[in-house]
Scaffold this active site. Structure first.
Site, PDB file in Angstrom:
ATOM      1  CG  ASP A 148      -8.431   0.902   3.389  1.00 32.42           C
ATOM      2  OD1 ASP A 148      -9.244   0.064   2.946  1.00 32.42           O
ATOM      3  OD2 ASP A 148      -7.203   0.695   3.435  1.00 32.42           O
TER       4      ASP A 148
ATOM      5  CE  LYS B 169      -4.244  -1.812   2.110  1.00 34.92           C
ATOM      6  NZ  LYS B 169      -5.291  -1.558   3.107  1.00 34.92           N
TER       7      LYS B 169
END
Length: 285
Positions: A105, A68
Site C-alpha cells: 500500500d 491485514k
C-alpha cells in the site's frame, strides 16, 4: 494439469477488483497462471495459511479487510516496512514454503506522486483525513518522503498516537476531523517551492458512507487532492477539487500501483503498465 496461481483473501471478498487487475495483466503477458478470490473468515485464517503453505502452485495472496494485521501471526517473516506499518497486504510463498509478508500500500500510494517527489521542495505538508488502517501506510510513506503531517481523526488522541508510533521524528500535528469542515480565513504563505497534499484516507464519501466535510479554504493554492476511495471513483471531494482548479489523484491510482508491486512478487514479471488506460476502462465499466 495444475498451474501457478495467486489470490486475494478477505471477508467479504466479492467487491475486490484485484482478480480483474491481475488476470488482465496475466492475459496481456501471456503467462500461464491465474488469480482468484477466496472468501476467508477470521476464524479460518490459520487453517488457510497452513493449507496454502504446502501447495507448490500457490504463489501467494493479497489481503484485504479484516485480515491485514491478524495474518502477520501466521508468517515466517515480515518485511521491515510492513512490520513498521503494522499491517500486511501481500504474502509471498518461497520455494521452501516459507511465507513472507509485505505492505505494498505504501509504494502503491506514492507511485502517482513520484513525478512531484522527484523535485526538491523547501517544505512539504500533507493534510491526511482519517486515521484508520489505510492511513497507517500513508502516514509512514509520506513521513519517509519528508512531509510534515496534519492527521485528522474523529478521535485526535488516536491520530496523535498513530503519528508518535509511525513518524516519531517529525513536527507533526493531530487535529479533530471537524477542524476542516468550516471555512477558514487562514492566510497561506508564499507557495513557491512548496508541495501540499490533501489526502482522504477515510471511507467518508464512499457509496453508503456519510459525506466527507472538507472546506477548500483549508487547501493551500496548488495542493494536490488525493482520494483513496474507489466507489465511486469520482468522489465529491475530487469533483469539487477539479472545479476549483486543483490537480487530483483518484483511488484507482493507488489500487493499481500497489497491485503492480504484488504482481511482480507473485509472477516474476513486471506488470504491463503501458496498458493502464485499458485496465481503467475495464475497472470502471
Amino acid at each position: 494439469m495444475t498451474r501457478p496461481y495467486a489470490e486475494v483473501i478477505g471477508d467479504p471478498i466479492v467487491q475486490s477488483k484485484s482478480p480483474a487487475i491481475h488476470n488482465f495483466w496475466l492475459g496481456k503477458l501471456g503467462l500461464d497462471a491465474e488469480y482468484r478470490a477466496c472468501h476467508v473468515l477470521p476464524a479460518e485464517l490459520g487453517d488457510y495459511f497452513a493449507r496454502r503453505r504446502g501447495d507448490p502452485d500457490w504463489r501467494g495472496c493479497n489481503i484485504t479487510m479484516p485480515h491485514k494485521q491478524a495474518a502477520m501471526a501466521f508468517l515466517d517473516e515480515v518485511d521491515p516496512q510492513a512490520a513498521r506499518i503494522g499491517a500486511v497486504n501481500t504474502v509471498v510463498r518461497g520455494v521452501d514454503g516459507r511465507l513472507t509478508g509485505y505492505n505494498t500500500d505504501a509504494p502503491g500510494f506514492l507511485e502517482p506522486l513520484q513525478p512531484l517527489l522527484a523535485d526538491t521542495h523547501l517544505f512539504r505538508m500533507a493534510r491526511i483525513l482519517g486515521a484508520g488502517g489505510a492511513a497507517r501506510a500513508i502516514v509512514a510513506a509520506l513521513a519517509d518522503e519528508g512531509f510534515t503531517l496534519v492527521l485528522a481523526a474523529r478521535d485526535p488522541a488516536k491520530a496523535r498516537a498513530l503519528l508518535d508510533e509511525l513518524a516519531p521524528k517529525g513536527e507533526h500535528h493531530a487535529v479533530d476531523l471537524a477542524h476542516f469542515a468550516p471555512e477558514t480565513d487562514f492566510a497561506f504563505d508564499d507557495r513557491q517551492g512548496l508541495l501540499d497534499l490533501i489526502v482522504n484516507a477515510s471511507p467518508l464519501g464512499m457509496a453508503g458512507q456519510p459525506p466527507l466535510a472538507f472546506d477548500f479554504s483549508h487547501a493551500p493554492p496548488g495542493s494536490v487532492v488525493y482520494d483513496i476511495v474507489t466507489h465511486p471513483l469520482d468522489t465529491p471531494l475530487l469533483v469539487e477539487a477539479r472545479q476549483r482548479g486543483f490537480p487530483t489523484v483518484d483511488g484507482l491510482a493507488m489500487l493499481i500501483g500497489q497491485a503492480a508491486v504484488a504482481f511482480e512478487k507473485f509472477f516474476g514479471a513486471p506488470a504491463p503498465r503501458e496498458q493502464d488506460a485499458q485496465l481503467r476502462e475495464i475497472l470502471t465499466a
